[in-house]
Design a protein around this motif. Structure first.
Motif, PDB file in Angstrom:
ATOM      1  N   ALA A 163       0.908  -1.174   0.103  1.00  0.00           N
ATOM      2  CA  ALA A 163      -0.003  -0.218  -0.083  1.00  0.00           C
ATOM      3  C   ALA A 163       0.924   1.269  -0.194  1.00  0.00           C
ATOM      4  CB  ALA A 163      -0.945  -0.006   1.207  1.00  0.00           C
ATOM      5  N   CYS A 164       2.077   1.386   0.875  1.00  0.00           N
ATOM      6  CA  CYS A 164       2.956   2.376   0.839  1.00  0.00           C
ATOM      7  C   CYS A 164       3.881   2.645  -0.656  1.00  0.00           C
ATOM      8  CB  CYS A 164       3.682   2.073   2.025  1.00  0.00           C
ATOM      9  SG  CYS A 164       2.914   2.727   3.594  1.00  0.00           S
ATOM     10  N   GLU A 165       3.738   1.693  -1.489  1.00  0.00           N
ATOM     11  CA  GLU A 165       4.640   1.531  -2.678  1.00  0.00           C
ATOM     12  C   GLU A 165       3.720   2.127  -3.759  1.00  0.00           C
ATOM     13  OE1 GLU A 165       6.495  -2.104  -3.033  1.00  0.00           O
ATOM     14  OE2 GLU A 165       7.588  -2.051  -1.362  1.00  0.00           O
ATOM     15  N   CYS A 166       2.666   2.448  -3.725  1.00  0.00           N
ATOM     16  CA  CYS A 166       1.642   2.899  -4.874  1.00  0.00           C
ATOM     17  C   CYS A 166       2.250   4.279  -4.995  1.00  0.00           C
ATOM     18  CB  CYS A 166       0.141   2.828  -4.609  1.00  0.00           C
ATOM     19  SG  CYS A 166      -0.264   3.988  -3.078  1.00  0.00           S
ATOM     20  N   GLY A 167       2.363   4.758  -6.310  1.00  0.00           N
ATOM     21  CA  GLY A 167       2.661   5.849  -6.753  1.00  0.00           C
ATOM     22  C   GLY A 167       1.437   6.986  -6.720  1.00  0.00           C
ATOM     23  N   ALA A 168       1.660   8.236  -6.875  1.00  0.00           N
ATOM     24  CA  ALA A 168       0.542   9.318  -6.988  1.00  0.00           C
ATOM     25  C   ALA A 168       1.410  10.399  -7.410  1.00  0.00           C
ATOM     26  CB  ALA A 168      -0.101   9.523  -5.658  1.00  0.00           C
ATOM     27  N   THR A 169       0.653  11.272  -7.879  1.00  0.00           N
ATOM     28  CA  THR A 169       1.019  13.032  -8.348  1.00  0.00           C
ATOM     29  C   THR A 169       0.311  13.779  -7.497  1.00  0.00           C
ATOM     30  OG1 THR A 169       1.843  12.003 -10.776  1.00  0.00           O
ATOM     31  CG2 THR A 169       1.268  14.732  -9.921  1.00  0.00           C
ATOM     32  N   VAL A 170       0.890  14.619  -6.596  1.00  0.00           N
ATOM     33  CA  VAL A 170       0.311  15.560  -5.924  1.00  0.00           C
ATOM     34  C   VAL A 170       0.816  17.103  -6.569  1.00  0.00           C
ATOM     35  CG1 VAL A 170       0.153  16.598  -3.636  1.00  0.00           C
ATOM     36  CG2 VAL A 170       0.537  14.073  -3.845  1.00  0.00           C
TER      37      VAL A 170
ATOM     38  N   ARG B  42       3.924  18.930 -20.141  1.00  0.00           N
ATOM     39  CA  ARG B  42       5.477  18.073 -20.202  1.00  0.00           C
ATOM     40  C   ARG B  42       5.377  17.722 -18.805  1.00  0.00           C
ATOM     41  NH1 ARG B  42       9.488  21.803 -23.837  1.00  0.00           N
ATOM     42  NH2 ARG B  42       8.387  21.320 -25.826  1.00  0.00           N
ATOM     43  N   ILE B  43       5.414  18.646 -17.737  1.00  0.00           N
ATOM     44  CA  ILE B  43       5.663  18.298 -16.316  1.00  0.00           C
ATOM     45  C   ILE B  43       4.554  17.120 -15.746  1.00  0.00           C
ATOM     46  CG2 ILE B  43       5.482  18.971 -14.000  1.00  0.00           C
ATOM     47  CD1 ILE B  43       6.214  21.844 -14.950  1.00  0.00           C
ATOM     48  N   GLY B  44       3.253  17.207 -16.370  1.00  0.00           N
ATOM     49  CA  GLY B  44       2.412  16.023 -16.055  1.00  0.00           C
ATOM     50  C   GLY B  44       2.598  14.510 -16.765  1.00  0.00           C
ATOM     51  N   LEU B  45       3.177  14.536 -17.911  1.00  0.00           N
ATOM     52  CA  LEU B  45       3.792  13.261 -18.403  1.00  0.00           C
ATOM     53  C   LEU B  45       4.816  12.752 -17.464  1.00  0.00           C
ATOM     54  CD1 LEU B  45       3.806  11.072 -20.803  1.00  0.00           C
ATOM     55  CD2 LEU B  45       5.743  12.901 -21.784  1.00  0.00           C
ATOM     56  N   VAL B  46       5.922  13.488 -17.245  1.00  0.00           N
ATOM     57  CA  VAL B  46       6.726  12.923 -16.432  1.00  0.00           C
ATOM     58  C   VAL B  46       6.347  12.408 -15.124  1.00  0.00           C
ATOM     59  CG1 VAL B  46       9.160  13.243 -15.225  1.00  0.00           C
ATOM     60  CG2 VAL B  46       8.651  14.387 -17.614  1.00  0.00           C
ATOM     61  N   ALA B  47       5.583  13.337 -14.350  1.00  0.00           N
ATOM     62  CA  ALA B  47       4.849  12.876 -13.152  1.00  0.00           C
ATOM     63  C   ALA B  47       4.033  11.828 -13.258  1.00  0.00           C
ATOM     64  CB  ALA B  47       4.138  13.976 -12.633  1.00  0.00           C
ATOM     65  N   GLU B  48       3.269  11.466 -14.313  1.00  0.00           N
ATOM     66  CA  GLU B  48       2.301  10.424 -14.312  1.00  0.00           C
ATOM     67  C   GLU B  48       3.195   9.204 -14.579  1.00  0.00           C
ATOM     68  OE1 GLU B  48       0.543   7.343 -16.529  1.00  0.00           O
ATOM     69  OE2 GLU B  48       1.682   8.534 -17.617  1.00  0.00           O
ATOM     70  N   VAL B  49       4.301   9.248 -15.475  1.00  0.00           N
ATOM     71  CA  VAL B  49       5.383   8.087 -15.697  1.00  0.00           C
ATOM     72  C   VAL B  49       5.915   7.582 -14.289  1.00  0.00           C
ATOM     73  CG1 VAL B  49       7.463   7.337 -16.832  1.00  0.00           C
ATOM     74  CG2 VAL B  49       5.716   8.429 -18.150  1.00  0.00           C
ATOM     75  N   LEU B  50       6.504   8.538 -13.595  1.00  0.00           N
ATOM     76  CA  LEU B  50       6.951   7.930 -12.235  1.00  0.00           C
ATOM     77  C   LEU B  50       6.061   7.806 -11.377  1.00  0.00           C
ATOM     78  CD1 LEU B  50       9.230  11.269 -11.706  1.00  0.00           C
ATOM     79  CD2 LEU B  50       9.991   9.038 -12.240  1.00  0.00           C
ATOM     80  N   ALA B  51       4.756   8.290 -11.380  1.00  0.00           N
ATOM     81  CA  ALA B  51       3.872   7.794 -10.373  1.00  0.00           C
ATOM     82  C   ALA B  51       3.149   6.511 -10.501  1.00  0.00           C
ATOM     83  CB  ALA B  51       2.680   8.775 -10.391  1.00  0.00           C
ATOM     84  N   ARG B  52       3.054   6.223 -11.894  1.00  0.00           N
ATOM     85  CA  ARG B  52       2.398   4.798 -12.094  1.00  0.00           C
ATOM     86  C   ARG B  52       3.402   3.862 -11.976  1.00  0.00           C
ATOM     87  NH1 ARG B  52       3.955   3.942 -18.086  1.00  0.00           N
ATOM     88  NH2 ARG B  52       3.408   5.755 -19.200  1.00  0.00           N
ATOM     89  N   ASN B  53       4.786   4.274 -11.875  1.00  0.00           N
ATOM     90  CA  ASN B  53       5.766   3.252 -11.413  1.00  0.00           C
ATOM     91  C   ASN B  53       6.310   3.400 -10.105  1.00  0.00           C
ATOM     92  OD1 ASN B  53       6.789   1.855 -13.888  1.00  0.00           O
ATOM     93  ND2 ASN B  53       6.380   3.762 -14.931  1.00  0.00           N
TER      94      ASN B  53
ATOM     95  N   GLY C  29      -6.470   8.119 -17.103  1.00  0.00           N
ATOM     96  CA  GLY C  29      -6.244   7.109 -18.151  1.00  0.00           C
ATOM     97  C   GLY C  29      -5.413   5.943 -17.779  1.00  0.00           C
ATOM     98  N   SER C  30      -4.434   6.234 -16.808  1.00  0.00           N
ATOM     99  CA  SER C  30      -3.677   5.070 -16.404  1.00  0.00           C
ATOM    100  C   SER C  30      -3.927   4.604 -15.030  1.00  0.00           C
ATOM    101  CB  SER C  30      -2.252   5.411 -16.464  1.00  0.00           C
ATOM    102  OG  SER C  30      -1.811   6.616 -15.579  1.00  0.00           O
ATOM    103  N   HIS C  31      -5.196   5.030 -14.505  1.00  0.00           N
ATOM    104  CA  HIS C  31      -5.396   4.897 -13.184  1.00  0.00           C
ATOM    105  C   HIS C  31      -4.617   5.053 -12.211  1.00  0.00           C
ATOM    106  CE1 HIS C  31      -8.828   2.801 -15.284  1.00  0.00           C
ATOM    107  NE2 HIS C  31      -7.964   2.215 -15.986  1.00  0.00           N
ATOM    108  N   THR C  32      -3.779   6.167 -12.223  1.00  0.00           N
ATOM    109  CA  THR C  32      -2.703   6.874 -11.355  1.00  0.00           C
ATOM    110  C   THR C  32      -3.375   7.706 -10.362  1.00  0.00           C
ATOM    111  OG1 THR C  32      -1.014   6.178 -13.070  1.00  0.00           O
ATOM    112  CG2 THR C  32      -0.469   7.773 -11.372  1.00  0.00           C
ATOM    113  N   PRO C  33      -3.293   7.598  -9.211  1.00  0.00           N
ATOM    114  CA  PRO C  33      -3.768   8.700  -8.269  1.00  0.00           C
ATOM    115  C   PRO C  33      -3.508  10.129  -8.575  1.00  0.00           C
ATOM    116  CG  PRO C  33      -3.330   6.828  -6.867  1.00  0.00           C
ATOM    117  CD  PRO C  33      -2.812   6.618  -8.350  1.00  0.00           C
TER     118      PRO C  33
END
Length: 191
Positions: A13-20, A77-88, A113-117
């Motif tokens: 649970a603590c290893e899930c990613g998210a963008t804040v 651009r920032i959103g793309l990088v954030a989403e890639v990191l968060a979904r990983n 779209g990637s079910h990333t918080p």
């Protein structure tokens, strides 16, 4: 065995990613709060990154200006990088003005779209306080006529209507602001 299973589930649970995403006017306290939260999470062994909007302007978005279209491109651009990191599995804190609601919505949709918080945090410091802080000298330069297009002064800032959290950073300490954000992350089961 049951204790090991609970521990294993808690670790996952603590290893899930998210963008804040912390949005607000220049000098509102976004970056300071983001680094305070990141420091506390790193101390707990959490994978966390801060994607500072100013750093993006100097690197991946260095060729962009400050037109509405260029600001939108920068946010994407920032959103793309954030989403890639968060979904990983990385918790990504993004202190970036992102002045337009439609740009922030597009980033939210990318995450959906990637079910990333994705959480939107409004650091709601009034322009007068931001001008007093003026950590980068932008308000003084704008007042002197050296620059134009300062967000919230002579360029629009569309404050979030319904952020996940609104932080009145002018009314509380950095530690209190960081604690409010950390409490939200716990409540949403992101840490």
């Amino acid at each position: 065995m049951e204790t090991e299973l609970r521990t294993s589930q808690a670790a996952r649970a603590c290893e899930c990613g998210a963008t804040v995403w912390l949005t607000g006017l220049p000098s509102s306290g976004k970056t300071t709060i983001a680094h305070a939260v990141a420091g506390r999470l790193r101390d707990e062994g959490r994978r966390v990154e801060v994607l500072d909007g100013d750093e993006f302007r100097l690197t991946l978005s260095s060729g962009l200006g400050f037109s509405r279209a260029d600001r939108h491109t920068n946010v994407q651009r920032i959103g793309l990088v954030a989403e890639v990191l968060a979904r990983n599995g990385v918790l990504v804190l993004v202190p970036a003005i992102a002045p337009y609601a439609d740009s922030r919505q597009a980033v939210r949709e990318r995450h959906d779209g990637s079910h990333t918080p994705y959480l939107e945090i409004h650091v709601a410091t009034p322009p007068s306080t931001c001008a007093e802080r003026d950590v980068k000298g932008l308000y003084a330069r704008q007042a002197a006529g050296e620059i134009t297009g300062l967000t919230g002064v002579d360029d629009p800032y569309e404050a979030p209507e319904a952020p996940d959290l609104r932080i009145p950073a002018h009314e509380q300490s950095v530690a209190e602001s960081a604690s409010a954000l950390l409490s939200l992350l716990v409540e949403r089961r992101l840490i």
